[in-house]
Design a protein around this motif. Structure first.
Motif, PDB file in Angstrom:
ATOM      1  N   THR A   1     -12.009   1.215   8.815  1.00  0.00           N
ATOM      2  CA  THR A   1     -11.426   0.696  10.045  1.00  0.00           C
ATOM      3  C   THR A   1     -10.075   1.346  10.264  1.00  0.00           C
ATOM      4  O   THR A   1      -9.203   1.288   9.398  1.00  0.00           O
ATOM      5  N   ILE A   2      -9.937   1.980  11.422  1.00  0.00           N
ATOM      6  CA  ILE A   2      -8.720   2.713  11.739  1.00  0.00           C
ATOM      7  C   ILE A   2      -7.959   1.995  12.848  1.00  0.00           C
ATOM      8  O   ILE A   2      -8.545   1.555  13.828  1.00  0.00           O
TER       9      ILE A   2
ATOM     10  N   ALA B   1      -1.708  -3.877   8.586  1.00  0.00           N
ATOM     11  CA  ALA B   1      -2.943  -3.152   8.271  1.00  0.00           C
ATOM     12  C   ALA B   1      -3.702  -3.852   7.151  1.00  0.00           C
ATOM     13  O   ALA B   1      -4.925  -4.015   7.212  1.00  0.00           O
ATOM     14  N   ARG B   2      -2.977  -4.290   6.138  1.00  0.00           N
ATOM     15  CA  ARG B   2      -3.627  -4.986   5.029  1.00  0.00           C
ATOM     16  C   ARG B   2      -4.199  -6.322   5.496  1.00  0.00           C
ATOM     17  O   ARG B   2      -5.305  -6.711   5.095  1.00  0.00           O
TER      18      ARG B   2
ATOM     19  N   LEU C   1      -6.741   2.777   7.728  1.00  0.00           N
ATOM     20  CA  LEU C   1      -5.872   3.862   8.181  1.00  0.00           C
ATOM     21  C   LEU C   1      -5.215   3.458   9.489  1.00  0.00           C
ATOM     22  O   LEU C   1      -5.859   2.895  10.366  1.00  0.00           O
ATOM     23  N   VAL C   2      -3.916   3.730   9.612  1.00  0.00           N
ATOM     24  CA  VAL C   2      -3.187   3.466  10.855  1.00  0.00           C
ATOM     25  C   VAL C   2      -2.517   4.750  11.302  1.00  0.00           C
ATOM     26  O   VAL C   2      -1.778   5.369  10.531  1.00  0.00           O
ATOM     27  N   LEU C   3      -2.782   5.147  12.534  1.00  0.00           N
ATOM     28  CA  LEU C   3      -2.212   6.370  13.091  1.00  0.00           C
ATOM     29  C   LEU C   3      -1.159   6.030  14.131  1.00  0.00           C
ATOM     30  O   LEU C   3      -1.269   5.027  14.838  1.00  0.00           O
TER      31      LEU C   3
ATOM     32  N   TYR D   1      -0.052   4.134   7.549  1.00  0.00           N
ATOM     33  CA  TYR D   1      -0.580   3.452   6.370  1.00  0.00           C
ATOM     34  C   TYR D   1      -1.966   3.985   6.063  1.00  0.00           C
ATOM     35  O   TYR D   1      -2.747   4.259   6.965  1.00  0.00           O
ATOM     36  N   ALA D   2      -2.265   4.162   4.805  1.00  0.00           N
ATOM     37  CA  ALA D   2      -3.599   4.590   4.386  1.00  0.00           C
ATOM     38  C   ALA D   2      -3.864   4.028   3.001  1.00  0.00           C
ATOM     39  O   ALA D   2      -2.972   4.024   2.144  1.00  0.00           O
ATOM     40  N   GLU D   3      -5.067   3.545   2.769  1.00  0.00           N
ATOM     41  CA  GLU D   3      -5.415   3.055   1.447  1.00  0.00           C
ATOM     42  C   GLU D   3      -5.355   4.214   0.464  1.00  0.00           C
ATOM     43  O   GLU D   3      -5.729   5.349   0.796  1.00  0.00           O
ATOM     44  N   PRO D   4      -4.868   3.970  -0.731  1.00  0.00           N
ATOM     45  CA  PRO D   4      -4.738   5.046  -1.724  1.00  0.00           C
ATOM     46  C   PRO D   4      -6.022   5.835  -1.926  1.00  0.00           C
ATOM     47  O   PRO D   4      -5.979   7.047  -2.150  1.00  0.00           O
ATOM     48  N   ARG D   5      -7.187   5.167  -1.836  1.00  0.00           N
ATOM     49  CA  ARG D   5      -8.448   5.871  -2.092  1.00  0.00           C
ATOM     50  C   ARG D   5      -8.762   6.892  -0.997  1.00  0.00           C
ATOM     51  O   ARG D   5      -9.634   7.744  -1.176  1.00  0.00           O
TER      52      ARG D   5
END
Length: 199
Positions: A27-28, A147-148, A154-156, A168-172
């Motif tokens: 989900t972006i 975001a969490r 992912l946030v653009l 923001y992006a998840e580490p994975r």
């Protein structure tokens, strides 16, 4: 034709391995960082403080310039008096000494005025960085927290701002190490060898 077949084959392989399926589940989110920063209440307070400082520095600089102009007029008058043919040689020499002293003071003050202007510009830049940088960091943190909360992977950033393109992006989702592995694949062994323990 071959390109289209290759593309379809690549897509089929991705589906088979679950790559596209996993990507579809991500989900972006999008945020207008410029609006977020501009409309944050702390930004207006910082802007007002910076504007006040700028006005104070400009007023001080204007006073210095006015003083410089007064000194310049006095120096011109002293030079004119030193060249007055109606005066005796002794009187002109005294006037010339005064004119030279005023000219020296004028040049020194000119340096002071230029330095003051540069110092003021630097001070504004430093204060802007000190006051705006924490605001940018707070906005980034707020976006990451949101975001969490919403389960976004992912946030653009939809605007051109200092927040950066990816908020923001998840580490994975971070492929930095994989990219570096490809980039450094042909590097000499000595440069890719990890640092050993300190002796």
């Amino acid at each position: 034709m071959k390109t289209g077949m290759a593309m379809r084959a690549a897509i089929g392989m991705a589906l088979a391995t679950g790559t596209l399926a996993a990507a579809a589940e991500e989900t972006i989110g999008v945020v207008n960082g410029q609006t977020a920063v501009k409309q944050y209440y702390k930004t207006q307070a910082a802007t007002d403080a910076l504007r006040k400082l700028d006005d104070e520095l400009r007023d001080a600089q204007r006073r210095l310039v006015a003083e410089l102009e007064t000194m310049d007029e006095a120096c011109k008058k002293a030079i004119a008096e030193a060249n007055d043919k109606a005066l005796s040689d002794e009187a002109r020499n005294r006037k010339r000494a005064v004119a030279e002293e005023k000219l020296t003071e004028l040049k020194e003050f000119e340096v002071k005025v230029r330095k003051s202007d540069l110092d003021n510009r630097r001070k504004m830049e430093e204060q802007n960085a000190l006051m705006i940088k924490p605001i940018i960091q707070e906005v980034r943190q707020a976006v990451a927290d949101m975001a969490r909360t919403r389960g976004l992977s992912l946030v653009l950033d939809a605007s051109e701002t200092g927040l950066g393109a990816v908020i923001y992006a998840e580490p994975r989702l971070d492929i930095t190490e994989a990219v570096l592995a490809v980039l450094n694949r042909t590097a000499p062994a000595a440069e890719t060898k990890p640092a050993g323990p300190a002796p």
